[in-house]
Scaffold this motif. Structure first.
Motif, short mmCIF file in Angstrom:
data_model
loop_
_atom_site.label_atom_id
_atom_site.label_comp_id
_atom_site.label_asym_id
_atom_site.label_seq_id
_atom_site.Cartn_x
_atom_site.Cartn_y
_atom_site.Cartn_z
N ALA A 81 27.38 62.66 12.20
CA ALA A 81 26.72 63.06 13.45
C ALA A 81 26.34 64.54 13.44
CB ALA A 81 27.64 62.76 14.62
N HIS B 286 25.08 66.13 11.05
CA HIS B 286 23.87 66.32 10.22
C HIS B 286 23.96 67.63 9.44
CE1 HIS B 286 20.27 63.85 11.86
NE2 HIS B 286 21.17 63.12 11.25
N ARG C 151 24.10 71.02 16.51
CA ARG C 151 24.78 69.92 17.19
C ARG C 151 26.22 70.25 17.56
NH1 ARG C 151 22.75 64.14 14.84
NH2 ARG C 151 20.60 64.41 15.49
N ARG D 213 20.12 67.56 24.10
CA ARG D 213 19.66 66.17 23.99
C ARG D 213 20.87 65.35 23.56
NH1 ARG D 213 18.06 62.77 19.83
NH2 ARG D 213 18.38 64.24 18.14
N VAL E 84 22.89 62.64 21.62
CA VAL E 84 22.67 61.99 20.33
C VAL E 84 23.50 60.70 20.30
CG1 VAL E 84 22.94 62.19 17.84
CG2 VAL E 84 22.29 64.20 19.19
N GLY E 85 22.84 59.59 20.30
CA GLY E 85 23.52 58.28 20.21
C GLY E 85 24.43 58.00 21.40
N ALA F 173 25.88 65.95 21.02
CA ALA F 173 24.64 66.41 21.65
C ALA F 173 23.99 67.45 20.75
CB ALA F 173 24.94 67.00 23.03
N GLU F 174 22.69 67.63 20.94
CA GLU F 174 21.92 68.57 20.10
C GLU F 174 21.23 69.58 20.98
OE1 GLU F 174 19.54 66.98 16.68
OE2 GLU F 174 17.91 67.84 17.86
N GLN G 183 18.33 71.78 22.19
CA GLN G 183 16.88 71.65 22.12
C GLN G 183 16.23 72.98 21.74
OE1 GLN G 183 16.28 68.48 22.12
NE2 GLN G 183 15.37 68.04 24.11
#
Ligand SMILES: C[S@@+](CC[C@H](N)C(=O)[O-])C[C@H]1O[C@@H](n2cnc3c(N)ncnc32)[C@H](O)[C@@H]1O
Length: 316
Positions: free
Chosen positions: A21, A23, A240, A283, A285-286, A310-311, A313
């Motif tokens: 997650a 990344h 993230r 944002r 995430v999943g 969460a990511e 923006q």
């Protein structure tokens, strides 16, 4: 014969899911704000190349001591003894502001903390009623229990443990301490059990009270609120944040924080604003992830874990 305490290693919860997650960019800058025994940190380091860097924090001096060997052999790891509400300070010192690519919070306690009777976290091991994650400062639980008034104690047990018998438990603790100081985990667990007219067959009667006192003593919820706000400011666009929580109070804080910042600022519906003027710093995430039955079988402490991601923006 009793087993020595501190025998179990810490099995990182949802390790592969968390690493996926995040990344991880091989040359990126990452934070593990809850180092523990370094299970997640080791997995992050394994994904980084020689330029990648990892800041790791833990407020438990024993966790930091256990991580010194890893820090000594890997210059990419910056390991500090600190509570995670000092995150922004550490990021500033490293000159990483707005450049952090990922942050991990694996909340709660590590297995070595729970299994070491001397730490006083568990009603299953008899030991001194300490319960501080940071043993270098603050007041151990036994000292606080000796001076707190009954009403405050009941409120803490209710608010942080959602314990319906909080008032009866607080009354019995306060009555008992006039005769005998309450100094050990088994003394407290026995009192809490005695105060309850009915008990839940699936839960030890002291579970909620121990959880409440631990959360209160270590200021766990305010620490969490503070680190989430700081994370938002230090993350790079596209960076993230992954949070593993273990009970509903902390999960609610994470869920609401992520939602609030993913929905952006709230304005009255009739305010004349263009869509691009409304900021959405995060944002989602999943969907939140929970361990599967095999993971729970391998590590029963994972059963209540929930991972949210969460990511940040790029527009914020
Ligand atoms: C569940 S363990 C983390 C385990 C780790 N991910 C691993 O794989 O070994 C949680 C750790 O976070 C630390 N911790 C909890 N709250 C903290 C806070 N506010 N600041 C810094 N560390 C904290 C605890 O001391 C504990 O070592």
């Amino acid at each position: 014969m009793s087993l020595p305490s501190c025998t179990l290693p810490h099995l990182p919860v949802l390790r592969d899911e968390t690493i996926a997650a995040l990344h991880i960019q091989p040359g990126g800058r990452y934070v593990d704000a809850t180092f523990g025994r370094g299970g997640h940190s080791t997995a992050i380091l394994a994904k980084l190349n020689a330029d990648g860097q990892l800041l790791a924090l833990d407020q438990d001096p024993q966790a930091i001591a256990a991580g010194q060997a890893l820090a000594a052999q890997d210059a990419r790891l910056h390991l500090y003894h600190a509570a995670f509400d000092s995150l922004a300070l550490h990021i500033d010192k490293l000159g990483w502001s707005n450049q952090v690519n990922g942050i991990l919070l694996d909340l709660g306690l590590s297995s070595p903390q729970l299994d070491d009777a001397q730490r006083g976290f568990s009603f299953q091991h008899d030991g001194p009623l300490d319960m501080r994650m940071d043993t270098t400062c603050g007041e151990p639980l036994w000292a606080w229990l000796a001076r707190v008034d009954e009403r405050t104690l009941a409120n803490v047990i209710y608010q942080y443990g959602e314990e319906r018998w909080s008032r009866r438990i607080a009354r019995l603790i306060v009555e008992t301490r006039t005769q005998t100081p309450i100094l050990t985990t088994s003394q407290l667990a026995a009192l809490v059990a005695r105060a309850q007219p009915r008990v839940d067959a699936h839960k030890h009667p002291a579970t909620r009270t121990f959880q409440a006192l631990r959360i209160f003593l270590n200021r766990e919820l305010s620490q969490l609120e503070s680190v989430l706000a700081q994370a938002l400011t230090v993350l790079a666009p596209g960076g993230r944040i992954a949070v593993i929580s273990f009970h509903s109070l902390e999960d609610r804080i994470v869920k609401q924080f992520f939602r609030r910042h993913a929905q952006g600022d709230s304005f009255p519906p009739d305010l004349p604003l263009l869509a691009q003027e409304i900021t959405h710093p995060l944002r989602l995430v999943g969907k939140p992830l929970q361990p599967n039955p095999a993971q729970i079988q391998a590590n029963s402490r994972a059963r209540s874990a929930r991972l949210r991601v969460a990511e940040k923006q790029s527009t914020s």
